[in-house]
Scaffold this motif. Structure first.
Motif, mmCIF file in Angstrom:
data_model
loop_
_atom_site.group_PDB
_atom_site.id
_atom_site.type_symbol
_atom_site.label_atom_id
_atom_site.label_comp_id
_atom_site.label_asym_id
_atom_site.label_seq_id
_atom_site.Cartn_x
_atom_site.Cartn_y
_atom_site.Cartn_z
ATOM 1 N N TYR A 267 33.376 -3.131 -2.357
ATOM 2 C CA TYR A 267 32.708 -3.891 -1.306
ATOM 3 C C TYR A 267 32.322 -5.256 -1.856
ATOM 4 C CZ TYR A 267 28.429 -2.517 -3.780
ATOM 5 O OH TYR A 267 27.477 -2.320 -4.749
ATOM 6 N N GLU B 59 35.919 5.357 0.029
ATOM 7 C CA GLU B 59 35.135 5.706 1.212
ATOM 8 C C GLU B 59 33.697 5.223 1.066
ATOM 9 O OE1 GLU B 59 33.716 7.175 4.771
ATOM 10 O OE2 GLU B 59 35.744 6.703 4.107
ATOM 11 N N ARG C 264 33.688 1.595 1.864
ATOM 12 C CA ARG C 264 33.797 1.338 3.307
ATOM 13 C C ARG C 264 32.458 1.560 4.006
ATOM 14 N NH1 ARG C 264 39.058 3.567 2.456
ATOM 15 N NH2 ARG C 264 38.288 5.715 2.755
ATOM 16 N N GLN D 262 30.077 -1.506 6.002
ATOM 17 C CA GLN D 262 29.967 -1.457 7.464
ATOM 18 C C GLN D 262 28.781 -2.307 7.976
ATOM 19 O OE1 GLN D 262 29.715 2.738 8.396
ATOM 20 N NE2 GLN D 262 31.932 3.030 8.253
#
Length: 303
Positions: free
Chosen positions: A167, A296, A299, A303
């Motif tokens: 990220y 994951e 992600r 968000q």
């Protein structure tokens, strides 16, 4: 050297002796008798032609060769354990496996909860060890990554190693909520005049945005240096100091009202958090699964 003629149990004894620097403590660690481990030490001394442990007063110290062997032994043992722990198939739902990741307190604070949730949902038997990353581990990353499953570290410190970008974060300025001289914005003149709390203020351990600030002609006046991002709010409270922090972490820490988060008066280079690993794990099914779970996590955070 003929490996078939070597007793690999000596590797376990060597590791314990080098870690404990004591036959008695090493024997206790291995649940062996002291005479048994003394015999192993004698065999090791004959093999290497070196004392390995030398008495200095009431303690033992490692010889120069033993100091060199200590890290090599840990790497070798980790490799042996991985070889014999390997299974033909990896099913996370029933796997009994332990992963070790080195991370800063920032990485743990931002990704820890999501990682625990992701692993718990899919792999209840998986164990995760999150160890604090050190400057030495980063400086010797290629060797470090032979003994652990990954480093959670932003870009800018490592090269030529496989990685997975998770990220993007950005650097922000933080001050005490009741800072006497700062309102809603900061200027470059403010950053030059105010006293600073700096994190990891060393040649190979640094905050990238602080290094960027120096390139722009502002040398932060370091008043306090801490080796932890989570410690920053405690040394800012009630002062006129300023610090740099990752926005994801700063927003979490500002919820109590003691910290104010402000945009930097310059455009900091984005922070890209990544998982780094050794190339030997590229095709490892268990490690591939871990990387997928880490993706994951990234992600969810993004968000």
């Amino acid at each position: 050297m003929n490996l078939a003629s070597l007793d690999l149990n000596l590797l376990i004894s060597l590791d314990a002796l080098l870690r404990e620097r004591s036959v008695t403590r090493a024997a206790t660690r291995l649940a062996l008798s002291q005479p048994a481990l003394s015999a192993s030490l004698s065999r090791l001394r004959r093999h290497f032609g070196d004392d390995l442990l030398t008495r200095v007063g009431n303690t033992y110290e490692l010889t120069p060769l033993a100091i060199h062997l200590k890290e090599l032994t840990a790497v070798a043992l980790a490799g042996v354990e991985r070889v014999f722990a390997r299974q033909p198939d990896f099913d996370p739902a029933v796997a009994d496996r332990e992963f070790t990741i080195l991370t800063s307190d920032y990485g743990l604070a931002v990704a820890g909860a999501e990682l625990a949730a992701v692993l718990g949902d899919e792999a209840p038997g998986i164990r995760l060890r999150l160890h604090h990353i050190t400057t030495g581990a980063v400086d010797r990353a290629a060797e470090t990554l032979r003994t652990v499953d990954g480093l959670l570290l932003p870009h800018g410190f490592l090269t030529d190693l496989p990685h997975l970008d998770l990220y993007t974060d950005r650097w922000v300025c933080v001050v005490a909520a009741d800072h006497p001289g700062v309102r809603d914005t900061l200027t470059m003149a403010d950053l030059a005049a105010l006293p600073w709390v700096l994190t990891f203020h060393e040649p190979t351990a640094f905050t990238p945005a602080a290094r960027q600030l120096r390139l722009l002609g502002v040398e932060p006046k370091a008043r306090i240096v801490v080796q932890s991002f989570l410690a920053v709010p405690f040394v800012l409270a009630g002062t006129n100091r300023v610090a740099l922090m990752q926005e994801h972490l700063a927003r979490r820490l500002s919820t109590g009202g003691g910290l104010r988060v402000l945009d930097c008066p310059f455009e900091p280079v984005p922070l890209v958090e990544a998982l780094w690993w050794h190339p030997m794990y590229d095709r490892d099914p268990e490690h591939m699964w871990l990387r997928d779970r880490m993706a994951e996590v990234g992600r969810r955070i993004g968000q």
